[in-house]
Design a protein around this motif. Structure first.
Motif, PDB file in Angstrom:
ATOM      1  N   VAL A   1     -51.397 -96.231  81.523  1.00  0.00           N
ATOM      2  CA  VAL A   1     -51.394 -94.798  81.225  1.00  0.00           C
ATOM      3  C   VAL A   1     -52.443 -94.119  82.084  1.00  0.00           C
ATOM      4  O   VAL A   1     -53.566 -94.606  82.238  1.00  0.00           O
ATOM      5  N   CYS A   2     -52.086 -92.999  82.685  1.00  0.00           N
ATOM      6  CA  CYS A   2     -53.007 -92.254  83.553  1.00  0.00           C
ATOM      7  C   CYS A   2     -53.872 -91.328  82.703  1.00  0.00           C
ATOM      8  O   CYS A   2     -53.392 -90.306  82.187  1.00  0.00           O
ATOM      9  N   ASP A   3     -55.142 -91.666  82.569  1.00  0.00           N
ATOM     10  CA  ASP A   3     -56.056 -90.846  81.767  1.00  0.00           C
ATOM     11  C   ASP A   3     -56.481 -89.579  82.489  1.00  0.00           C
ATOM     12  O   ASP A   3     -56.851 -88.595  81.868  1.00  0.00           O
TER      13      ASP A   3
ATOM     14  N   CYS B   1     -54.570 -87.756  84.531  1.00  0.00           N
ATOM     15  CA  CYS B   1     -53.477 -86.797  84.714  1.00  0.00           C
ATOM     16  C   CYS B   1     -53.543 -85.722  83.624  1.00  0.00           C
ATOM     17  O   CYS B   1     -53.641 -86.045  82.437  1.00  0.00           O
TER      18      CYS B   1
ATOM     19  N   LYS C   1     -48.946 -82.243  80.277  1.00  0.00           N
ATOM     20  CA  LYS C   1     -48.656 -82.394  78.854  1.00  0.00           C
ATOM     21  C   LYS C   1     -47.900 -83.693  78.579  1.00  0.00           C
ATOM     22  O   LYS C   1     -48.115 -84.348  77.574  1.00  0.00           O
ATOM     23  N   LYS C   2     -47.005 -84.030  79.481  1.00  0.00           N
ATOM     24  CA  LYS C   2     -46.218 -85.240  79.307  1.00  0.00           C
ATOM     25  C   LYS C   2     -47.029 -86.447  79.774  1.00  0.00           C
ATOM     26  O   LYS C   2     -47.674 -86.411  80.819  1.00  0.00           O
ATOM     27  N   LYS C   3     -47.000 -87.526  79.008  1.00  0.00           N
ATOM     28  CA  LYS C   3     -47.736 -88.734  79.373  1.00  0.00           C
ATOM     29  C   LYS C   3     -47.251 -89.258  80.716  1.00  0.00           C
ATOM     30  O   LYS C   3     -46.056 -89.362  80.954  1.00  0.00           O
ATOM     31  N   GLN C   4     -48.209 -89.567  81.591  1.00  0.00           N
ATOM     32  CA  GLN C   4     -47.868 -90.107  82.899  1.00  0.00           C
ATOM     33  C   GLN C   4     -48.464 -91.505  83.048  1.00  0.00           C
ATOM     34  O   GLN C   4     -49.446 -91.853  82.396  1.00  0.00           O
ATOM     35  N   TYR C   5     -47.855 -92.271  83.935  1.00  0.00           N
ATOM     36  CA  TYR C   5     -48.268 -93.652  84.136  1.00  0.00           C
ATOM     37  C   TYR C   5     -48.728 -93.854  85.569  1.00  0.00           C
ATOM     38  O   TYR C   5     -48.135 -93.333  86.510  1.00  0.00           O
TER      39      TYR C   5
END
Length: 354
Positions: free
Chosen positions: A16-18, A20, A23-27
């Protein structure tokens, strides 16, 4: 995993990209290097493209067909990291060349692409490095109409990159059941490959739903098909998939390959039986297929490798039946896909009947 020329092991991971701020979770994809004895991690570096955190473009996505591959070029000392990619509501793939030299801090190198091996909606993928041509070859499928099929693409060319269709596919929401790459193997001056697929889109639309195993020899520079044949033809009531290929033995000349495939009834998704055999350089069977269903299996995206002694090996995992045999159809009694859990196994093929 791959070994670099310093003897270290590298692998492609996702977290998980902390950092970024969307709003949408990014990896975030990153490469980690560890010592060969797995005693400690040496370093890790993010390979997220700058367009991702700033504009949510070319990010790793969990929707669509997930893919994560890592290969290595010992001449240029670079990694080729290939993973699924997304941009807005679109899905495809991203292939990034990454400097492996520790002094270059995993900087992005030339080659690869920021978006789509061919047209997008990327699904079936395979990649291999060719030491004679000093380039990577990539196989990919797409259901975009103009790019529909199984295509070959060289990786390091940055302009006028050829895209050669090796086999047709059928436009379907279940594309993996029509055409899908199995293995891509570098040998002498060529690439050799196997795949499962339909014979032609027109035949499929005409009601011929045969899915068989194909074999081909390609030019690495542009994917020109030099030789192609259908190795296994199961007929209208059987389908084949999970095709695999690897060089067998130490002899020169690309005349002996280990070959594997799965067989299933027409409307099954997973193979019911698994077979291994030997092929020559023209895709002819040297040995009759040997049924190994009771002792082993392999998954669609697993890689067969040739060991130093010439054996072919792969690693896999399965749930066991009550009799101890591999539970080769990963279904519950009601036909719902179940998670494969249970014991793991390392397997190898030495030659006929072993």
């Amino acid at each position: 995993v791959v070994f670099n020329k310093r003897g270290d092991i590298a692998t492609l991971c996702i977290a998980v990209c902390d950092s970024c701020q969307k709003k949408k979770k990014q990896y975030e994809p990153f490469i980690a290097e560890v010592k060969p004895d797995l005693s400690k991690e040496i370093r890790r570096g993010s390979i997220m493209r700058p367009e991702c955190p700033s504009g949510s473009k070319y990010c790793y996505v969990v929707s669509g067909a997930k893919l994560e591959y890592l290969e290595y070029d010992p001449v240029r000392d670079v990694y080729a990291a290939w993973h699924s990619g997304g941009w807005g509501g679109h899905v495809a793939d991203v292939l990034t060349m990454v400097e492996a030299d520790p002094s270059k801090d995993m900087a992005i190198a030339c080659g690869g692409w920021s978006w789509a091996c061919i047209g997008g909606h990327t699904e079936g993928t395979r990649m291999a490095y060719h030491p004679e041509w000093e380039d990577f070859g990539a196989l990919c499928t797409s259901d975009i109409p103009k790019d529909n099929g199984l295509a070959y693409v060289p990786v390091l060319q940055t302009s006028n990159r050829p895209k050669t269709t090796v086999s047709e596919s059928a436009l379907s929401n279940y594309q993996s059941q029509t055409t899908w790459p199995g293995s891509l193997v570098a040998c002498d001056c060529h690439f050799y490959m196997v795949w499962h697929g339909i014979h032609s889109e027109s035949a499929w639309k005409g009601g011929d739903e045969t899915i068989d195993i194909g074999f081909a020899r390609l030019e690495p520079i542009d994917g020109k098909v030099l030789h192609k044949k259908w190795v296994i033809k199961g007929g209208k009531d059987l389908r084949e998939r999970n095709s695999k290929l690897a060089i067998l033995g130490k002899a020169k000349g690309c005349q002996r390959f280990a070959f594997g495939y799965g067989e299933m009834a027409k409307y099954y998704y997973y193979p019911e039986r698994y077979f291994v055999a030997e092929l020559d350089g023209e895709g002819n069977l040297i040995t009759d297929p040997m049924d190994v269903t009771a002792v082993t299996q392999w998954q669609e995206d697993e890689k067969w490798v040739t060991l130093g002694n010439g054996d072919v090996a792969w690693g896999t995992t399965w749930k066991r039946n009550d009799n101890g045999n591999p539970h080769n159809v990963a279904m519950k009694g009601d036909g719902v896909t179940r998670v494969r859990d249970g014991t793991g196994c390392g397997c190898s093929y030495h030659g006929a009947n072993t």
